[in-house]
Write an enzyme that holds these catalytic residues in place. Sequence first.
Site, PDB file in Angstrom:
ATOM      1  N   GLY A   1       0.818  -1.215   0.000  1.00 16.69           N
ATOM      2  CA  GLY A   1       0.000   0.000   0.000  1.00 16.69           C
ATOM      3  C   GLY A   1       0.850   1.262   0.000  1.00 16.69           C
ATOM      4  O   GLY A   1       1.951   1.261   0.540  1.00 16.69           O
TER       5      GLY A   1
ATOM      6  N   ASP B   1       5.927  -7.874   4.701  1.00 16.98           N
ATOM      7  CA  ASP B   1       5.937  -8.886   3.638  1.00 16.98           C
ATOM      8  C   ASP B   1       6.963  -8.538   2.553  1.00 16.98           C
ATOM      9  O   ASP B   1       7.668  -9.410   2.045  1.00 16.98           O
ATOM     10  CB  ASP B   1       4.544  -8.993   2.995  1.00 16.98           C
ATOM     11  CG  ASP B   1       3.540  -9.645   3.946  1.00 16.98           C
ATOM     12  OD1 ASP B   1       3.965 -10.492   4.752  1.00 16.98           O
ATOM     13  OD2 ASP B   1       2.352  -9.300   3.884  1.00 16.98           O
TER      14      ASP B   1
ATOM     15  N   LYS C   1       8.396   0.694   5.109  1.00 15.41           N
ATOM     16  CA  LYS C   1       7.251   1.536   4.773  1.00 15.41           C
ATOM     17  C   LYS C   1       5.972   0.872   5.239  1.00 15.41           C
ATOM     18  O   LYS C   1       5.844  -0.335   5.118  1.00 15.41           O
ATOM     19  CB  LYS C   1       7.203   1.703   3.244  1.00 15.41           C
ATOM     20  CG  LYS C   1       5.918   2.236   2.726  1.00 15.41           C
ATOM     21  CD  LYS C   1       5.157   1.314   1.764  1.00 15.41           C
ATOM     22  CE  LYS C   1       4.691   0.014   2.304  1.00 15.41           C
ATOM     23  NZ  LYS C   1       3.637  -0.656   1.519  1.00 15.41           N
ATOM     24  N   THR C   2       5.080   1.550   5.804  1.00 19.52           N
ATOM     25  CA  THR C   2       3.681   1.165   5.979  1.00 19.52           C
ATOM     26  C   THR C   2       3.025   2.128   6.961  1.00 19.52           C
ATOM     27  O   THR C   2       3.588   2.407   8.029  1.00 19.52           O
ATOM     28  CB  THR C   2       3.433  -0.289   6.445  1.00 19.52           C
ATOM     29  OG1 THR C   2       2.039  -0.436   6.723  1.00 19.52           O
ATOM     30  CG2 THR C   2       4.196  -0.712   7.686  1.00 19.52           C
TER      31      THR C   2
ATOM     32  N   ASP D   1       0.704   1.448   8.706  1.00 21.91           N
ATOM     33  CA  ASP D   1       0.267   0.672   9.877  1.00 21.91           C
ATOM     34  C   ASP D   1       1.235   0.788  11.062  1.00 21.91           C
ATOM     35  O   ASP D   1       0.868   0.498  12.190  1.00 21.91           O
ATOM     36  CB  ASP D   1       0.125  -0.812   9.518  1.00 21.91           C
ATOM     37  CG  ASP D   1      -0.970  -1.046   8.491  1.00 21.91           C
ATOM     38  OD1 ASP D   1      -1.592  -0.058   8.054  1.00 21.91           O
ATOM     39  OD2 ASP D   1      -1.190  -2.209   8.105  1.00 21.91           O
TER      40      ASP D   1
ATOM     41  N   ARG E   1       1.192  -5.915  -4.911  1.00 22.81           N
ATOM     42  CA  ARG E   1       1.423  -6.784  -3.753  1.00 22.81           C
ATOM     43  C   ARG E   1       1.875  -8.189  -4.137  1.00 22.81           C
ATOM     44  O   ARG E   1       1.599  -9.152  -3.415  1.00 22.81           O
ATOM     45  CB  ARG E   1       0.136  -6.894  -2.922  1.00 22.81           C
ATOM     46  CG  ARG E   1      -0.269  -5.630  -2.204  1.00 22.81           C
ATOM     47  CD  ARG E   1      -1.387  -5.899  -1.227  1.00 22.81           C
ATOM     48  NE  ARG E   1      -1.886  -4.693  -0.611  1.00 22.81           N
ATOM     49  CZ  ARG E   1      -1.327  -4.112   0.445  1.00 22.81           C
ATOM     50  NH1 ARG E   1      -0.261  -4.632   0.983  1.00 22.81           N
ATOM     51  NH2 ARG E   1      -1.859  -3.019   0.947  1.00 22.81           N
TER      52      ARG E   1
HETATM   53  P1  FBP Z   1       1.038  -2.040   3.614  1.00 23.66           P
HETATM   54  O1  FBP Z   1       1.300  -2.852   4.823  1.00 23.66           O
HETATM   55  O2  FBP Z   1       1.323  -2.713   2.350  1.00 23.66           O
HETATM   56  O3  FBP Z   1       1.723  -0.698   3.700  1.00 23.66           O
HETATM   57  O4  FBP Z   1      -0.517  -1.701   3.551  1.00 23.66           O
HETATM   58  C1  FBP Z   1      -1.190  -1.154   4.605  1.00 23.66           C
HETATM   59  C2  FBP Z   1      -2.662  -0.986   4.326  1.00 23.66           C
HETATM   60  O5  FBP Z   1      -2.958   0.362   4.117  1.00 23.66           O
HETATM   61  C3  FBP Z   1      -3.480  -1.587   5.467  1.00 23.66           C
HETATM   62  O6  FBP Z   1      -3.661  -0.658   6.487  1.00 23.66           O
HETATM   63  C4  FBP Z   1      -4.732  -2.030   4.774  1.00 23.66           C
HETATM   64  O7  FBP Z   1      -5.323  -3.132   5.394  1.00 23.66           O
HETATM   65  C5  FBP Z   1      -4.264  -2.439   3.424  1.00 23.66           C
HETATM   66  O8  FBP Z   1      -3.089  -1.697   3.180  1.00 23.66           O
HETATM   67  C6  FBP Z   1      -5.272  -2.180   2.337  1.00 23.66           C
HETATM   68  O9  FBP Z   1      -4.775  -2.699   1.166  1.00 23.66           O
HETATM   69  P2  FBP Z   1      -5.287  -2.400  -0.288  1.00 23.66           P
HETATM   70  O10 FBP Z   1      -4.566  -1.162  -0.746  1.00 23.66           O
HETATM   71  O11 FBP Z   1      -4.830  -3.586  -1.048  1.00 23.66           O
HETATM   72  O12 FBP Z   1      -6.765  -2.204  -0.233  1.00 23.66           O
END
Ligand code: FBP
Length: 607
Positions: free
Chosen positions: A106, A198, A224-225, A227, A167
């Site tokens: 993300g 991941d 990065k994230t 979260d 992803r």
């Molecule tokens: P990353 O861990 O890849 O940074 O993604 C975080 C996130 O924003 C989560 O908070 C959320 O559950 C997910 O991505 C949503 O993913 P998508 O963009 O595939 O809808």
Amino acid sequence: MAPSQNVSTTLARRIEESAGKHSVFEDAARTLPIPVCSEVLGQDGRIRPVVFKESVTILKCKDPEGAEKTFSRTMARHRNIVLEAVPSETLHQVTGKRVAVLFSGGPAAGGHNVLAGLKAVLGKNNTLLGIRKGPKGLLNGDVFEISTEGIKKVFNTGGFDFLGTDRTKIKTPEQFRKVKDTVLKNKLDGLIIVGGDDSNTNAAFIAEYLEREGVRCSVIGIPKTIDGDMAVGDLLPISFGYDTATKVFSELVGNLNQDAASAVKYYHFVKLMGRTASKITLEVALQTKPAIALISEEIAEKNLSLDQLVDHIVRIIAERRLKGINHGVVLVPEGLIEFIPEMGRLIKELNKVLAEYETDIKDLPTLKNKQEFIYPRLSPQSAQLMASLPEEIEETLILDRDDHGNVKVSQIETEKLLIEKIRYKASEMKRHTDRYFGAGEGKIPATPDQIEKFKSYTLSTQSHFLGYEGRSGKPTAFDAAFTFLLGLTAGSLVLDERTGYMAAVTDFDKGGRILGLPLAGLIQCEERKGKEELVIEKSLVRTDSPSFQFYAQHRDHWAREDLFSSPGPIQHWGPTARQLPILVSLDQGYEDFTTFNLGAECHVEFE
Ligand code: FBP
């Protein structure tokens, strides 16, 4: 194009000029100075690469046997020793290196500044290449040279759109061969993977694979994230993107707090992103002091069932009601569902069944057929729970997994599920006030008059989901500086010919410290898609952490007195521009959260 009637030519031109990422704000943001650690500045005040020496810190692997077997080559090289940066006199003379970078997972604010940091540290004598569309682009060899002009355009702006992202998990031998092909074809000396747990796991595996294949290419991860779960104690307090996302959400939640108190009729249930960890929710709670903030990790630790959780929320709402407070905000972490023990068990069982009968289930045409196939293979408790869930939730649990085996929790409307159950419970309390109010154990103390009034209570709710709006905004000063430094660090690690590390920055209160963390040292064994896999450990909220403890000690008082606050919009210059996440400040033992200190500042010039 001719200006429309009655619109001044100057006004029309100004509006037209702001198209294509040239809003007045974006243009101003591109000229902002960037705070940096002093060791990345040469005597002439220009950016210099740093060189790395071994520190005294060794990472303790949670699964040493598994990691040593799987990452024997990289581990033999770095022995899990953390690297520390020192100024370099020579690395800026390195020439001819080709380094490619990709975004994975993300979006998170600051990605473009990672590219800027890389470009600045590699200088004009080395080449920075971009890989389009994430790991998929790496497999397809979708590579292009990043120009100085391109970087200038995206410097200090939000989003991942300059490169794109995806992803894809790199797991099959065929995929690893394709990675090698891309590395060899493009004569890469370095490959930088910007991603979460991941994606950094991907980086660790690719580093090992290339070592085994005798391909000399440094593979470096960047944390990065939004979260915030890609963090490593005091070596890496947080991942990039977290600060921007939590500040965007805090502004919005602050506004909702304010609106709730003004309209005095709604409870706003706000689901906040964060697939697993509740770190986003905890930060937003510390910033905004809402009526209730659920922390998944606490709920799992207390082993609360869904019904117990609902009782807990309704009790707070009822207690506030008795005090005349009929409004508020309830924060619900996105990942909550997996932490409610009975739901967690159900998801685990589902994962097993889905892994074991993957093709059989895929071939079944309708959701109903799939349910009929899956239910008898679950324990009776889980089958019963599954049947009690709304159909859309069942569907997401059965059908939707990402490439890494994660349930797509962002698509589960947990906030609506809670609202439904809470409204039901509140109306039951109204009908049976004698069971819930008055004297006696577990009852809510209330006068007969208060009880009478409660009988006419209506709970009005609104639901919101905040997630995507926080991932791609212009990075805060903290994220802008952090990401620029991460890019510099990753580029320096490549120039220093290191592989299998993650770039890290820490000590944001005292000038900043640049580190290289051995990726294999962060690996542990986890169950994914019903199978044991080696992955980088997620950093969750610890209930014994200072940040959680602080929240837990204050939340009742904040809720009882309705002491919400509104942190306001992000400032990129001005009194709050240098704020750190409160969670980071508490957990790292900083003196203050209102300003970070990286020691130096620079106006970035790209050669
Ligand atoms: P990353 O861990 O890849 O940074 O993604 C975080 C996130 O924003 C989560 O908070 C959320 O559950 C997910 O991505 C949503 O993913 P998508 O963009 O595939 O809808």
